[in-house]
Structures are given as structure tokens and as C-alpha cells.
Design a protein around this motif. Structure first.
Motif, PDB file in Angstrom:
ATOM      1  N   GLU A  35       0.831  -1.218   0.000  1.00 16.18           N
ATOM      2  CA  GLU A  35       0.000   0.000   0.000  1.00 16.18           C
ATOM      3  C   GLU A  35       0.859   1.259   0.000  1.00 16.18           C
ATOM      4  O   GLU A  35       0.503   2.265  -0.625  1.00 16.18           O
ATOM      5  CB  GLU A  35      -0.921   0.006   1.223  1.00 16.18           C
ATOM      6  CG  GLU A  35      -2.069  -0.983   1.130  1.00 16.18           C
ATOM      7  CD  GLU A  35      -2.783  -1.192   2.450  1.00 16.18           C
ATOM      8  OE1 GLU A  35      -3.862  -1.785   2.440  1.00 16.18           O
ATOM      9  OE2 GLU A  35      -2.250  -0.776   3.512  1.00 16.18           O
ATOM     10  N   ASN A  36       1.988   1.197   0.705  1.00 16.50           N
ATOM     11  CA  ASN A  36       2.920   2.322   0.682  1.00 16.50           C
ATOM     12  C   ASN A  36       3.376   2.614  -0.738  1.00 16.50           C
ATOM     13  O   ASN A  36       3.467   3.762  -1.155  1.00 16.50           O
ATOM     14  CB  ASN A  36       4.156   1.992   1.529  1.00 16.50           C
ATOM     15  CG  ASN A  36       4.078   2.560   2.926  1.00 16.50           C
ATOM     16  OD1 ASN A  36       4.336   3.741   3.123  1.00 16.50           O
ATOM     17  ND2 ASN A  36       3.701   1.739   3.882  1.00 16.50           N
ATOM     18  N   GLU A  60      -3.620  -1.975 -11.812  1.00 16.67           N
ATOM     19  CA  GLU A  60      -2.372  -1.588 -12.486  1.00 16.67           C
ATOM     20  C   GLU A  60      -1.284  -1.252 -11.476  1.00 16.67           C
ATOM     21  O   GLU A  60      -0.143  -1.715 -11.580  1.00 16.67           O
ATOM     22  CB  GLU A  60      -2.611  -0.316 -13.325  1.00 16.67           C
ATOM     23  CG  GLU A  60      -3.219  -0.514 -14.679  1.00 16.67           C
ATOM     24  CD  GLU A  60      -3.471   0.845 -15.315  1.00 16.67           C
ATOM     25  OE1 GLU A  60      -2.724   1.204 -16.242  1.00 16.67           O
ATOM     26  OE2 GLU A  60      -4.399   1.557 -14.864  1.00 16.67           O
ATOM     27  N   ALA A  61      -1.677  -0.425 -10.486  1.00 13.11           N
ATOM     28  CA  ALA A  61      -0.711   0.008  -9.477  1.00 13.11           C
ATOM     29  C   ALA A  61      -0.183  -1.185  -8.688  1.00 13.11           C
ATOM     30  O   ALA A  61       1.014  -1.272  -8.403  1.00 13.11           O
ATOM     31  CB  ALA A  61      -1.349   1.028  -8.543  1.00 13.11           C
ATOM     32  N   THR A  62      -1.083  -2.099  -8.360  1.00 11.02           N
ATOM     33  CA  THR A  62      -0.676  -3.271  -7.590  1.00 11.02           C
ATOM     34  C   THR A  62       0.313  -4.121  -8.380  1.00 11.02           C
ATOM     35  O   THR A  62       1.317  -4.592  -7.841  1.00 11.02           O
ATOM     36  CB  THR A  62      -1.912  -4.107  -7.213  1.00 11.02           C
ATOM     37  OG1 THR A  62      -2.803  -3.275  -6.482  1.00 11.02           O
ATOM     38  CG2 THR A  62      -1.523  -5.301  -6.364  1.00 11.02           C
ATOM     39  N   GLU A  63       0.032  -4.268  -9.670  1.00  9.84           N
ATOM     40  CA  GLU A  63       0.919  -5.061 -10.507  1.00  9.84           C
ATOM     41  C   GLU A  63       2.311  -4.431 -10.555  1.00  9.84           C
ATOM     42  O   GLU A  63       3.333  -5.096 -10.358  1.00  9.84           O
ATOM     43  CB  GLU A  63       0.321  -5.128 -11.922  1.00  9.84           C
ATOM     44  CG  GLU A  63       0.964  -6.172 -12.797  1.00  9.84           C
ATOM     45  CD  GLU A  63       0.369  -6.127 -14.214  1.00  9.84           C
ATOM     46  OE1 GLU A  63       1.085  -6.499 -15.145  1.00  9.84           O
ATOM     47  OE2 GLU A  63      -0.796  -5.686 -14.347  1.00  9.84           O
ATOM     48  N   ASN A  72       2.834  -7.709   2.295  1.00 14.10           N
ATOM     49  CA  ASN A  72       1.692  -7.421   3.154  1.00 14.10           C
ATOM     50  C   ASN A  72       2.087  -7.123   4.593  1.00 14.10           C
ATOM     51  O   ASN A  72       1.241  -7.058   5.483  1.00 14.10           O
ATOM     52  CB  ASN A  72       0.702  -8.587   3.100  1.00 14.10           C
ATOM     53  CG  ASN A  72       0.138  -8.729   1.699  1.00 14.10           C
ATOM     54  OD1 ASN A  72      -0.219  -7.725   1.077  1.00 14.10           O
ATOM     55  ND2 ASN A  72       0.109  -9.940   1.185  1.00 14.10           N
ATOM     56  N   ASN A  73       3.382  -6.916   4.803  1.00 18.05           N
ATOM     57  CA  ASN A  73       3.847  -6.533   6.140  1.00 18.05           C
ATOM     58  C   ASN A  73       3.733  -5.034   6.338  1.00 18.05           C
ATOM     59  O   ASN A  73       3.868  -4.262   5.395  1.00 18.05           O
ATOM     60  CB  ASN A  73       5.299  -6.948   6.333  1.00 18.05           C
ATOM     61  CG  ASN A  73       5.431  -8.441   6.593  1.00 18.05           C
ATOM     62  OD1 ASN A  73       6.103  -9.145   5.849  1.00 18.05           O
ATOM     63  ND2 ASN A  73       4.773  -8.927   7.625  1.00 18.05           N
ATOM     64  N   ARG A  86       8.792   2.589  -3.361  1.00 23.64           N
ATOM     65  CA  ARG A  86       7.696   3.548  -3.342  1.00 23.64           C
ATOM     66  C   ARG A  86       7.976   4.714  -4.293  1.00 23.64           C
ATOM     67  O   ARG A  86       7.099   5.158  -5.033  1.00 23.64           O
ATOM     68  CB  ARG A  86       7.498   4.075  -1.911  1.00 23.64           C
ATOM     69  CG  ARG A  86       6.482   5.197  -1.808  1.00 23.64           C
ATOM     70  CD  ARG A  86       6.164   5.546  -0.377  1.00 23.64           C
ATOM     71  NE  ARG A  86       7.268   6.228   0.299  1.00 23.64           N
ATOM     72  CZ  ARG A  86       7.207   6.721   1.537  1.00 23.64           C
ATOM     73  NH1 ARG A  86       6.087   6.604   2.225  1.00 23.64           N
ATOM     74  NH2 ARG A  86       8.239   7.316   2.086  1.00 23.64           N
ATOM     75  N   SER A  87       9.220   5.198  -4.253  1.00 22.01           N
ATOM     76  CA  SER A  87       9.567   6.300  -5.154  1.00 22.01           C
ATOM     77  C   SER A  87       9.576   5.834  -6.606  1.00 22.01           C
ATOM     78  O   SER A  87       9.087   6.531  -7.491  1.00 22.01           O
ATOM     79  CB  SER A  87      10.942   6.862  -4.801  1.00 22.01           C
ATOM     80  OG  SER A  87      10.857   7.592  -3.602  1.00 22.01           O
TER      81      SER A  87
END
Lengths: 243, 220
Positions: free
Chosen positions: A97-98, A113-116, A132-133, A150-151
Motif C-alpha cells: 500500500e505504501n 495496475e498500481a498493484t501489478e 503485506n507486512n 515507493r519512489s
């Protein structure tokens, strides 16, 4: 890609933290900024994505003039990734999620899309099994790798690193540096504030030495380390290299 | 004598129950409205628009620094003189909502300020708008920080609602006043009234304590 021209910055009226900075970073170039603490190197890098305002001079990043009053900072920040010393992961979100937050809410990607994209990047930094931590369940080195992912998930043109390994235990430094090395080899434009001279020697195109708010010396790693011209550089190098 | 009074009090249970219902609905409604406005106050107080923050701060201090009874009287007796006619219930809800908003606003502002600066810097650096930073990154953490003190404040406000009986609302406290006219045993009657408030507040105290314990053990 990044051009400082006669940039000056003061904290308040007395503290002159950046003195007449002139520096060009070309596309695909990796520039390492080093210097003693309080030399202004963090402030310098924080200017590049508009986290710090400055009073004098000019700074153009990816075509955006940051000295302009109405500079499109938000649009610029979408293209410039920033990795912090203290990671600054969102503690209430999982690693995945971060990584996907900004792509979804800033780039407008669908969740799928973002998850992939996020999963692929977390796998790339070696954390496929940690998606998932929550940050509090990860070691410092793992957290910093999530922060880099994340970046990267915003697909930036420039990556800025502000002492990315300074808050890490020694045995975790290399796992983070390895990710940065591979990023550099892929041709990412990078500005890295660090004391890791091994990293500088290995991947930097240029090393910049700062002291008391000014750039004292800059050069290719071979000449910078092999034959520094200034006493202050020599003094600094003797302190960071011989321990 | 005592058992006789207890027996008579039992006859009054519909009034007490109605009073309890009134206290619950008055408090719940006011807390709900108070939370919405309080959230807004908190965001403004912790925000970057200096004059607006200062103005809101002054407003909040004004209500935190004056007796609630005076505020209720102003709502009920003074507002009509400027043409705002209110029923006792509306006046009560408005006064209590306003007070709740002021207290809740300050608590939420303190929570926002307690979120480490690096969080907003990270959110800012990734291109999130200010509203997105608040909604996605700052507020979830701020609310988690202040949750125990927020519930503590809710409990105080439920108890403060008894003040509103002064303008004639038949809440739990006023039911007590009425019954004590007929059963001259204040200790007994207001003992029962007190138990009524405790029944509302105890679950909240319980929840607050659990939250605090969870917060201490959480790894965040």
C-alpha cells in the motif's frame, strides 16, 4: 536535467546555509554529494524537489524553474523521487500500500495496475515475500528498500537520496546500496547524499564535496579520491576512508 | 420508610427511562455534529493559514473558557432576542455540539501536530495534494494517536449534557429533579440518576481503556 545557478539560501537572516551553488547534473548522471555534517548537503538535495525554498539564484529541474513564484511543484515532484534518511514509510499502510498510494492517487492508475507495478518493484528490491507486512514488522534495511520501491513506482525521471543508509545497522547497508547500484546501472539520474565512499567510487560519475554551505571541490571519482586538490577535502577523506 | 421510597421510585421508571433516552439522543446527536465540526476546527487549527487558525483558536478558547451553563443560557435566552427562536432541544443540541466541536477540535489539532514531519514530507514529495496528504497519510495517524483522549472527551461531554436540564429539557437529570419533588430522598433518586449516566459512560470508559492498552502494546 538539474541546474543550480548561483543559488543562495539562508535560514533566518543570519545563517547562510547554501553559498553560491553552481552545479549541473546531466540526464543519466549519478552525482554523490558528501561532506561533514552541517555542510548543507541535505539542504541542497531538498531544494531539488522544492522541500526547501531558497532566496537567491536559479534552480531548474527537468525544465521547471523552481525560483519562479508559481513553479508547478506538484507536477515536478511526480517526476522526482525522494528517499529519506528515516525512510518515512506510512506506518498505517502495508509495504504494498505504501508503494501504490501515490501511483493511484497522483498518477490516477487503477488499483490493479498500481498493484501489478508495485509487486514487480517490491520483487525487484527483494521483498516479494514482505508485501503485506507493515513497516513496523520490517527491518531498517527492508523499510528503506520499500521506500525506494515507493519512489520508483511513480516512474520518476530523477531519484534523490538523502543519506539513505545513515540510519541503518551496518549489516543492512549493503542490501540498500545494492538496489541503488542496480538503479544507477539502469541509467537513472541520481543525486545521492552519502558517506558511503565505496558506493561513490563504484557508480558515481561525479563526487561533490561540500563544506560550510559551499561546494569546495567536485570531480570524477578517480581524481577526487586519488588526488583531491583542497586541504579540506583531503582532511574529510582521511576521516571517512581510514576507519 | 426506605423500601417504601424505593417502591414509589419504581413507579417512576417510565420517566427515568425517557430521561435516559433524552440524555442519550441529546449527547449522541451533539457528539456527531461536534465531531464533524471539530474535525474541521482541528484541520484549520493545525493548518497553514495563520489568520484563520488564530481566529478559530480564539473562538475555541472563548467557549473553553466560559461556563457551559452560560453558553446554554445564551443559546436559549439571548438568541431569541436577535430573532433566532429555538426550541429547548435545538438550543441544547447547538450549545453542546458547539462545545464538543471546540474540545474535539483542539484534540485533533494536537494529533495532527504529533504526526512526524517526515510523513507529510514523504507525502508531499510523492506529489500528493494537501487534501490527499491529510486524508490518506496524516489524519489516519493523527486520529489513532488521539483516540483515547477523544473517547475521554466524549465521556465528559455526555456528563456535561446534564447542564442542559436547566432550560427545561426532560433529560435524565431533570427527571431526577421532578421525581425528588415527590420522593423526598435526594440520595436515592440522584443515586439512580447517577447510575443512569454510568450506564452510558462505562462502555465508553471500557473502550477507551482497551484502546490505550492496545496503543501501548502496538508496534507503531
Amino acid at each position: 536535467m538539474i541546474r543550480f545557478q548561483g543559488l543562495n539560501k539562508w535560514f533566518g537572516s543570519a545563517l547562510h546555509v547554501l553559498k553560491d551553488i553552481n552545479l549541473d547534473v546531466a540526464k543519466g548522471e549519478v552525482v554523490v554529494v558528501c561532506g561533514p555534517s552541517g555542510s548543507g548537503k541535505s539542504t541542497l538535495i531538498r531544494c531539488v524537489n522544492g522541500l526547501e525554498p531558497f532566496q537567491e539564484g536559479k534552480l531548474v529541474v527537468d525544465g521547471t524553474d523552481l525560483s519562479a513564484k508559481n513553479a508547478a511543484l506538484r507536477e515536478l515532484r511526480m517526476e522526482v523521487g525522494f528517499v529519506f534518511q528515516q525512510f518515512n514509510l506510512y506506518p498505517h499502510k502495508t509495504a504494498l500500500e505504501n508503494v501504490t498510494l501515490a501511483p493511484i492517487h497522483v498518477r490516477g492508475l487503477s488499483k490493479a495496475e498500481a498493484t501489478e507495478r508495485g509487486k514487480a518493484l517490491l520483487a525487484k528490491v527483494g521483498l516479494a515475500d514482505r508485501m503485506n507486512n507493515y513497516p513496523s514488522q520490517l527491518s531498517g534495511g527492508q523499510q528503506q528498500r520499500v521506500a525506494i520501491a515507493r519512489s520508483l513506482c511513480m516512474q520518476p525521471k530523477i531519484m534523490l537520496f538523502d543519506e539513505p543508509t545513515s540510519a541503518l545497522d551496518p549489516e543492512m547497508i549493503n542490501e540498500v546500496l545494492d538496489v541503488m547500484v542496480s538503479l544507477a546501472k539502469e541509467g537513472m539520474t541520481m543525486m545521492v547524499v552519502t558517506h558511503e565512499m565505496g558506493f561513490a567510487r563504484k557508480v558515481a560519475h561525479r563526487v561533490v564535496f561540500m563544506d560550510q554551505g559551499a561546494i569546495v571541490e567536485s570531480g570524477e571519482p578517480a581524481s577526487f579520491f586519488g588526488n583531491p586538490t583542497h586541504d579540506r577535502t583531503r582532511d574529510f577523506l582521511s576521516k571517512v576512508l581510514h576507519h | 420508610m426506605f423500601w417504601f421510597q424505593v417502591e414509589r421510585l419504581l413507579n417512576y421508571w417510565p420517566i427515568l427511562l425517557k430521561g435516559l433516552g433524552m440524555t442519550i439522543s441529546l449527547s449522541l446527536l451533539s457528539l456527531l455534529v461536534g465531531c464533524v465540526i471539530g474535525l474541521l476546527f482541528g484541520i484549520i487549527r493545525a493548518g497553514r493559514i495563520r489568520w484563520l487558525s488564530a481566529l478559530t483558536g480564539l473562538y475555541i478558547d472563548l467557549f473553553r473558557g466560559t461556563p457551559f451553563l452560560v453558553q446554554v443560557f445564551i443559546c436559549f435566552f439571548i438568541l431569541p432576542t436577535v430573532g433566532i427562536e429555538l426550541s429547548a432541544f435545538s438550543a441544547g443540541v447547538i450549545a453542546l455540539s458547539n462545545l464538543s466541536a471546540c474540545f474535539i477540535g483542539e484534540i485533533i489539532a494536537s494529533g495532527i501536530k504529533a504526526v512526524p514531519k517526515g510523513q507529510s514530507e514523504a507525502a508531499l514529495s510523492s506529489g500528493l495534494r494537501y487534501s490527499q496528504q491529510l486524508r490518506l497519510v496524516i489524519l489516519p495517524q493523527a486520529l489513532r494517536i488521539v483516540r483515547p483522549s477523544l473517547v475521554g472527551q466524549f465521556i465528559l461531554l455526555v456528563k456535561d449534557s446534564s447542564v442542559i436540564s436547566a432550560i427545561g429539557i426532560m433529560d435524565l437529570t431533570r427527571s431526577g429533579w421532578m421525581i425528588v419533588q415527590n420522593i423526598p430522598n435526594g440520595l436515592l433518586v440522584f443515586g439512580v440518576v447517577g447510575i443512569g449516566y454510568f450506564i452510558i459512560c462505562y462502555p465508553m470508559i471500557f473502550v477507551a481503556r482497551r484502546m490505550e492498552r492496545r496503543q501501548q502494546t502496538s508496534i507503531l
